[in-house]
Design a protein around this motif. Structure first.
Motif, PDB file in Angstrom:
ATOM      1  N   PHE A 144       0.834  -1.208   0.000  1.00  0.00           N
ATOM      2  CA  PHE A 144       0.000   0.000   0.000  1.00  0.00           C
ATOM      3  C   PHE A 144       0.869   1.259   0.000  1.00  0.00           C
ATOM      4  CE2 PHE A 144      -2.437  -3.418   1.903  1.00  0.00           C
ATOM      5  CZ  PHE A 144      -3.670  -3.306   1.276  1.00  0.00           C
ATOM      6  N   ASP A 145       0.260   2.345  -0.419  1.00  0.00           N
ATOM      7  CA  ASP A 145       0.993   3.614  -0.447  1.00  0.00           C
ATOM      8  C   ASP A 145       1.404   4.056   0.954  1.00  0.00           C
ATOM      9  OD1 ASP A 145       0.693   3.661  -3.172  1.00  0.00           O
ATOM     10  OD2 ASP A 145      -1.085   4.949  -3.143  1.00  0.00           O
ATOM     11  N   ARG A 146       0.569   3.712   1.920  1.00  0.00           N
ATOM     12  CA  ARG A 146       0.872   4.046   3.311  1.00  0.00           C
ATOM     13  C   ARG A 146       1.185   2.765   4.070  1.00  0.00           C
ATOM     14  NH1 ARG A 146      -3.566   8.330   5.518  1.00  0.00           N
ATOM     15  NH2 ARG A 146      -2.145   8.164   7.308  1.00  0.00           N
ATOM     16  N   ASN A 147       2.261   2.778   4.852  1.00  0.00           N
ATOM     17  CA  ASN A 147       2.639   1.594   5.608  1.00  0.00           C
ATOM     18  C   ASN A 147       1.600   1.274   6.680  1.00  0.00           C
ATOM     19  OD1 ASN A 147       4.935   1.470   4.105  1.00  0.00           O
ATOM     20  ND2 ASN A 147       6.322   2.182   5.702  1.00  0.00           N
ATOM     21  N   ILE A 148       1.424  -0.022   6.908  1.00  0.00           N
ATOM     22  CA  ILE A 148       0.494  -0.485   7.937  1.00  0.00           C
ATOM     23  C   ILE A 148       1.289  -0.811   9.195  1.00  0.00           C
ATOM     24  CG2 ILE A 148      -1.244  -2.205   8.534  1.00  0.00           C
ATOM     25  CD1 ILE A 148      -1.675  -2.675   5.562  1.00  0.00           C
ATOM     26  N   SER A 149       0.812  -0.401  10.325  1.00  0.00           N
ATOM     27  CA  SER A 149       1.478  -0.685  11.596  1.00  0.00           C
ATOM     28  C   SER A 149       0.534  -1.444  12.516  1.00  0.00           C
ATOM     29  CB  SER A 149       1.931   0.619  12.261  1.00  0.00           C
ATOM     30  OG  SER A 149       0.812   1.451  12.516  1.00  0.00           O
ATOM     31  N   ALA A 150       1.085  -1.996  13.576  1.00  0.00           N
ATOM     32  CA  ALA A 150       0.258  -2.674  14.574  1.00  0.00           C
ATOM     33  C   ALA A 150      -0.768  -1.691  15.130  1.00  0.00           C
ATOM     34  CB  ALA A 150       1.138  -3.217  15.690  1.00  0.00           C
ATOM     35  N   ARG A 151      -1.987  -2.212  15.340  1.00  0.00           N
ATOM     36  CA  ARG A 151      -3.133  -1.448  15.837  1.00  0.00           C
ATOM     37  C   ARG A 151      -3.839  -0.664  14.730  1.00  0.00           C
ATOM     38  NH1 ARG A 151       0.693  -0.936  19.682  1.00  0.00           N
ATOM     39  NH2 ARG A 151       1.286   1.150  19.007  1.00  0.00           N
ATOM     40  N   SER A 152      -3.355  -0.787  13.480  1.00  0.00           N
ATOM     41  CA  SER A 152      -4.108  -0.209  12.360  1.00  0.00           C
ATOM     42  C   SER A 152      -5.324  -1.081  12.072  1.00  0.00           C
ATOM     43  CB  SER A 152      -3.235  -0.125  11.105  1.00  0.00           C
ATOM     44  OG  SER A 152      -2.128   0.724  11.300  1.00  0.00           O
ATOM     45  N   SER A 153      -6.251  -0.547  11.305  1.00  0.00           N
ATOM     46  CA  SER A 153      -7.446  -1.309  10.919  1.00  0.00           C
ATOM     47  C   SER A 153      -7.458  -1.506   9.411  1.00  0.00           C
ATOM     48  CB  SER A 153      -8.716  -0.576  11.356  1.00  0.00           C
ATOM     49  OG  SER A 153      -8.815  -0.549  12.761  1.00  0.00           O
ATOM     50  N   ILE A 154      -7.822  -2.703   8.968  1.00  0.00           N
ATOM     51  CA  ILE A 154      -7.939  -2.998   7.540  1.00  0.00           C
ATOM     52  C   ILE A 154      -9.253  -3.740   7.310  1.00  0.00           C
ATOM     53  CG2 ILE A 154      -5.459  -3.063   7.048  1.00  0.00           C
ATOM     54  CD1 ILE A 154      -5.597  -6.092   7.214  1.00  0.00           C
ATOM     55  N   ASP A 155      -9.810  -3.552   6.125  1.00  0.00           N
ATOM     56  CA  ASP A 155     -11.016  -4.291   5.749  1.00  0.00           C
ATOM     57  C   ASP A 155     -10.616  -5.461   4.860  1.00  0.00           C
ATOM     58  OD1 ASP A 155     -12.665  -2.567   7.127  1.00  0.00           O
ATOM     59  OD2 ASP A 155     -13.048  -1.288   5.375  1.00  0.00           O
ATOM     60  N   ILE A 156     -11.203  -6.612   5.122  1.00  0.00           N
ATOM     61  CA  ILE A 156     -10.932  -7.806   4.315  1.00  0.00           C
ATOM     62  C   ILE A 156     -12.241  -8.288   3.709  1.00  0.00           C
ATOM     63  CG2 ILE A 156     -10.194 -10.215   4.370  1.00  0.00           C
ATOM     64  CD1 ILE A 156      -8.212  -9.470   6.564  1.00  0.00           C
ATOM     65  N   THR A 157     -12.203  -8.475   2.385  1.00  0.00           N
ATOM     66  CA  THR A 157     -13.387  -8.932   1.656  1.00  0.00           C
ATOM     67  C   THR A 157     -13.114 -10.305   1.054  1.00  0.00           C
ATOM     68  OG1 THR A 157     -14.002  -6.654   1.109  1.00  0.00           O
ATOM     69  CG2 THR A 157     -14.987  -8.415  -0.214  1.00  0.00           C
ATOM     70  N   LEU A 158     -13.992 -11.265   1.303  1.00  0.00           N
ATOM     71  CA  LEU A 158     -13.887 -12.612   0.751  1.00  0.00           C
ATOM     72  C   LEU A 158     -15.106 -12.897  -0.101  1.00  0.00           C
ATOM     73  CD1 LEU A 158     -12.676 -14.583   3.930  1.00  0.00           C
ATOM     74  CD2 LEU A 158     -11.269 -13.666   2.067  1.00  0.00           C
ATOM     75  N   ARG A 159     -14.917 -13.704  -1.142  1.00  0.00           N
ATOM     76  CA  ARG A 159     -16.025 -14.054  -2.045  1.00  0.00           C
ATOM     77  C   ARG A 159     -16.573 -15.420  -1.663  1.00  0.00           C
ATOM     78  NH1 ARG A 159     -17.898 -12.038  -6.629  1.00  0.00           N
ATOM     79  NH2 ARG A 159     -16.159 -10.551  -6.697  1.00  0.00           N
ATOM     80  N   LEU A 160     -17.869 -15.510  -1.476  1.00  0.00           N
ATOM     81  CA  LEU A 160     -18.529 -16.764  -1.135  1.00  0.00           C
ATOM     82  C   LEU A 160     -18.804 -17.572  -2.396  1.00  0.00           C
ATOM     83  CD1 LEU A 160     -19.009 -14.800   1.312  1.00  0.00           C
ATOM     84  CD2 LEU A 160     -21.112 -16.097   1.762  1.00  0.00           C
ATOM     85  N   GLU A 161     -19.202 -18.823  -2.215  1.00  0.00           N
ATOM     86  CA  GLU A 161     -19.421 -19.721  -3.361  1.00  0.00           C
ATOM     87  C   GLU A 161     -20.501 -19.188  -4.302  1.00  0.00           C
ATOM     88  OE1 GLU A 161     -20.151 -23.803  -2.672  1.00  0.00           O
ATOM     89  OE2 GLU A 161     -18.198 -24.183  -1.745  1.00  0.00           O
ATOM     90  N   GLY A 162     -21.544 -18.579  -3.760  1.00  0.00           N
ATOM     91  CA  GLY A 162     -22.627 -18.095  -4.612  1.00  0.00           C
ATOM     92  C   GLY A 162     -22.315 -16.806  -5.342  1.00  0.00           C
ATOM     93  N   GLY A 163     -21.130 -16.247  -5.125  1.00  0.00           N
ATOM     94  CA  GLY A 163     -20.755 -15.008  -5.788  1.00  0.00           C
ATOM     95  C   GLY A 163     -20.894 -13.780  -4.904  1.00  0.00           C
ATOM     96  N   GLU A 164     -21.562 -13.944  -3.783  1.00  0.00           N
ATOM     97  CA  GLU A 164     -21.681 -12.822  -2.863  1.00  0.00           C
ATOM     98  C   GLU A 164     -20.352 -12.571  -2.167  1.00  0.00           C
ATOM     99  OE1 GLU A 164     -24.826 -13.617  -0.142  1.00  0.00           O
ATOM    100  OE2 GLU A 164     -26.371 -13.803  -1.691  1.00  0.00           O
TER     101      GLU A 164
END
Length: 412
Positions: A158-178
């Motif tokens: 990422f353009d900005r470094n991530i440090s401990a205690r930062s927050s990130i969003d994680i998106t996963l794709r389910l089998e049905g496409g959602e």
């Protein structure tokens, strides 16, 4: 001291002196003659040293990936569940085991999105995979929405470094496409190993680790894709691995007679000892191939010495006749030319040793490998040089010894 022995010692010393004088009288020719031996011995020594260095390098790289590890991964979907996890946990000799669930996801940090491997594990993965933290701490089983991220994810993705205690969003794709998105708190940054070997197919530097229960919750699943286990010690890792194999095979209905048939099992299993054996075989094969190529240079060098000795016999035919007329025997002449051949070869061998060791040091340093110089290399270099010298000098020396004194003296 017996006078006959003294006489023989004097003859040997005389032969060495005469041989050195002959070599010194044609320095350029002698130097070019030994060049093939120098190159050949240097190549052999350098390749043996490089082979040993690669063995140590592979061993260090693999050991860095885990402690006495055993990896079991499925060949079919929806194969491993909690039942298989308990089977492995209860196997004698297993000290820790972490299930693994891996999927390519999208990580969002300050509105910037990147495709990154999301790996679900348990807290035991830290020990089994020899995880060292750069900052913060690794995830625990009770950390529902916490993450430990690889060094490259934190500092390069990422353009900005991530440090401990930062927050990130994680998106996963389910089998049905959602898709399913959750916010994770970064609990720690994993220290980079800077290794080229990726144990278990997971490159920790470019991965994000979250609790396996959380990834299954997001995907609405309850299976695992693999297990990363650790035996009590390296000495028993193969035995423990075999026992895990037997228990899992029995669990999936694979008969004991098909245990060695990989196609009969819906999973694959390998351990640290297996990987070390394979990489050592690879390093040995590469080294043996390079040494075989280097031996061609030695053959060329020995032919060069033989040629120059044959020329020397021709040039010194009158001298040989005079020596025989003065009482030198055919054996003396034979020894004289053999010694000259061995001196040329031994000089080339010692110089080749120095060049080979120096070359190996330069190459290993450039490649970032550990430099290893086995003590037996010196003995090999000297032994090969002497053998080459004797082999190359036998025919010319024998030809010189068989010259008739009268015919030799008449030679112009």
């Amino acid at each position: 001291m017996n006078s006959k022995i003294v006489g023989r010692m004097l003859k040997v010393r005389q032969a060495i002196g005469i041989s050195l004088g002959s070599i010194a009288s044609a320095k350029l020719r002698s130097g070019l003659t030994t060049l093939g031996i120098v190159i050949g011995i240097a190549a052999v020594v350098a390749n043996i040293s490089l082979g040993e260095s690669f063995n140590i390098f592979f061993e260090e790289e693999i050991n860095a990936q885990g402690s006495n590890f055993i990896i079991i991964y499925s060949q079919e979907p929806n194969l491993f569940y909690n039942n298989e996890l308990q089977i492995i946990k209860k196997t004698p000799g297993i000290s820790r085991v972490s299930p693994i669930k891996q999927q390519l996801g999208v990580a969002t940090y300050f509105s910037q999105k990147k495709n990154i491997d999301i790996v679900g594990v348990t807290g035991d993965y830290e020990d089994t995979a020899n995880i060292t933290m750069e900052s913060g701490s690794f995830i625990r089983d009770q950390d529902a929405f916490s993450a430990a991220i690889g060094s490259k994810v934190a500092n390069e993705k990422f353009d900005r470094n991530i440090s401990a205690r930062s927050s990130i969003d994680i998106t996963l794709r389910l089998e049905g496409g959602e898709t399913m998105t959750r916010t994770f708190k970064v609990k720690g940054i994993i220290k980079s190993l800077n290794t080229s070997f990726v144990g278990g197919g997971i490159d920790r530097d470019v991965s994000i680790f979250i609790p396996v229960s959380t990834i299954n919750q997001m995907l609405e699943e309850d299976d695992f894709s693999a297990f990363f286990a650790m035996s009590d010690n390296i000495e028993d890792v193969e035995e423990v691995s075999d026992e895990v194999d037997r228990r899992l095979a029995r669990n999936f209905g694979v008969s004991s007679r098909d245990l060695d048939d990989e196609d009969a099992k819906p999973y694959r299993i390998f351990n640290q000892a297996d990987v070390l054996e394979q990489t050592n075989q690879l390093a040995d094969t590469l080294r043996n191939f390079l040494v075989a190529v280097a031996l061609i240079s030695l053959l060329v060098g020995s032919i060069g010495i033989m040629n120059i000795m044959l020329v020397t016999v021709t040039e010194r035919t009158s001298e040989i006749g005079l020596m025989k007329a003065l009482g030198f025997s055919s054996t003396d002449i034979l020894i004289l030319f053999l010694i000259e051949s061995v001196i040329l070869s031994l000089f080339g061998g010692l110089l080749g040793l120095a060049v080979g060791i120096g070359g190996a040091y330069i190459i290993t340093t450039a490649l970032g490998l550990p430099f290893l110089y086995p003590g037996y290399v010196f003995e090999i270099g000297v032994f090969v040089a002497v053998i080459v010298g004797v082999a190359a000098g036998v025919y010319p020396a024998n030809k010189a010894a068989k010259l008739a004194p009268v015919d030799a003296l008449r030679h112009e």
